[in-house]
Design a protein around this motif. Structure first.
Motif, short mmCIF file in Angstrom:
data_model
loop_
_atom_site.label_atom_id
_atom_site.label_comp_id
_atom_site.label_asym_id
_atom_site.label_seq_id
_atom_site.Cartn_x
_atom_site.Cartn_y
_atom_site.Cartn_z
N MET A 170 0.84 -1.19 0.00
CA MET A 170 0.00 0.00 0.00
C MET A 170 0.88 1.24 0.00
SD MET A 170 -3.43 0.51 0.59
CE MET A 170 -4.41 1.94 0.81
N LEU B 13 -3.56 4.31 -11.68
CA LEU B 13 -4.43 3.16 -11.39
C LEU B 13 -5.16 2.68 -12.65
CD1 LEU B 13 -5.93 4.28 -7.97
CD2 LEU B 13 -4.28 2.44 -8.37
N VAL C 74 -4.81 5.13 -2.26
CA VAL C 74 -5.09 4.01 -3.15
C VAL C 74 -5.80 2.93 -2.35
CG1 VAL C 74 -4.05 2.19 -4.57
CG2 VAL C 74 -3.12 4.52 -4.65
N LEU C 75 -6.88 2.40 -2.91
CA LEU C 75 -7.61 1.31 -2.28
C LEU C 75 -7.32 0.01 -3.01
CD1 LEU C 75 -11.15 2.97 -1.99
CD2 LEU C 75 -9.44 2.75 -0.18
N GLU C 76 -7.22 -1.08 -2.28
CA GLU C 76 -7.10 -2.42 -2.88
C GLU C 76 -8.00 -3.35 -2.08
OE1 GLU C 76 -3.21 -3.88 -4.06
OE2 GLU C 76 -2.39 -1.89 -3.64
N GLU C 77 -8.91 -4.01 -2.82
CA GLU C 77 -9.85 -4.90 -2.15
C GLU C 77 -10.27 -5.99 -3.13
OE1 GLU C 77 -14.29 -4.06 -1.01
OE2 GLU C 77 -12.97 -3.08 0.45
N ASN C 78 -10.08 -7.24 -2.74
CA ASN C 78 -10.47 -8.38 -3.58
C ASN C 78 -9.94 -8.27 -5.01
OD1 ASN C 78 -11.93 -9.38 -1.38
ND2 ASN C 78 -13.77 -8.27 -1.99
N GLY C 79 -8.70 -7.85 -5.15
CA GLY C 79 -8.08 -7.74 -6.46
C GLY C 79 -8.47 -6.51 -7.25
N ARG C 80 -9.35 -5.70 -6.69
CA ARG C 80 -9.75 -4.45 -7.36
C ARG C 80 -8.95 -3.29 -6.80
NH1 ARG C 80 -15.81 -2.94 -7.33
NH2 ARG C 80 -15.36 -2.71 -5.13
N LYS C 81 -8.77 -2.28 -7.64
CA LYS C 81 -8.08 -1.07 -7.19
C LYS C 81 -9.03 0.10 -7.30
CE LYS C 81 -3.35 -2.34 -7.95
NZ LYS C 81 -2.12 -1.74 -7.49
N TRP D 288 -13.99 3.06 -7.83
CA TRP D 288 -13.30 1.80 -8.13
C TRP D 288 -13.02 1.72 -9.62
CZ3 TRP D 288 -11.34 -1.05 -4.38
CH2 TRP D 288 -11.84 -0.88 -3.09
#
Length: 133
Positions: free
Chosen positions: A1, A29, A63-70, A131
């Motif tokens: 991160m 991104l 920057v967000l990262e969650e379940n392979g999504r950015k 997202w």
């Protein structure tokens, strides 16, 4: 991160800087051009509100990262006068500055999530996120 980017908003140049940083992060991104424009427009509106209504505050870009999504998250915070009636400022056409009133309702429409926390006399914090597709 990656580390959050924090831009202090004290004048109109800071609004431009916040927009530029938001565009850079959204481009990194791999957001499409339309979403980059949505993100920079939302940042511009939030930063402008800080400058106009609170005098100063901060825009934080993360920057967000969650379940392979950015994604990208933007927080706008200030210690200004706060908002007396949040429901009213979220209505289309409402304006305290004589503008078009697209402000916060427009920001809400441009992003995937929108959260506002404000108390009269204690400032405002708005957190938005988008997202990547």
């Amino acid at each position: 991160m990656t580390e959050p980017i924090i831009i202090n908003i004290n004048n109109e140049f800071d609004i431009v800087l916040a927009r530029q940083k938001g565009r850079e992060v959204s481009k990194d991104l791999q957001f499409g051009g339309v979403d980059q424009a949505r993100i920079t427009t939302a940042i511009s509106e939030l930063a402008r509100n800080i400058y106009l209504y609170a005098g100063s505050g901060q825009i934080t870009i993360e920057v967000l990262e969650e379940n392979g999504r950015k994604g990208i998250q933007i927080s706008a915070s200030d210690n200004g006068p706060g908002i007396n009636d949040i429901r009213m400022v979220l209505q289309d056409g409402f304006s305290t500055s004589g503008g078009l009133g697209a402000g916060l309702p427009g920001v809400k429409r441009l992003m995937d999530s929108f959260d506002i926390d404000s108390m009269p006399g204690a400032g405002t914090k708005i957190t938005i996120a988008k997202w990547a597709r």
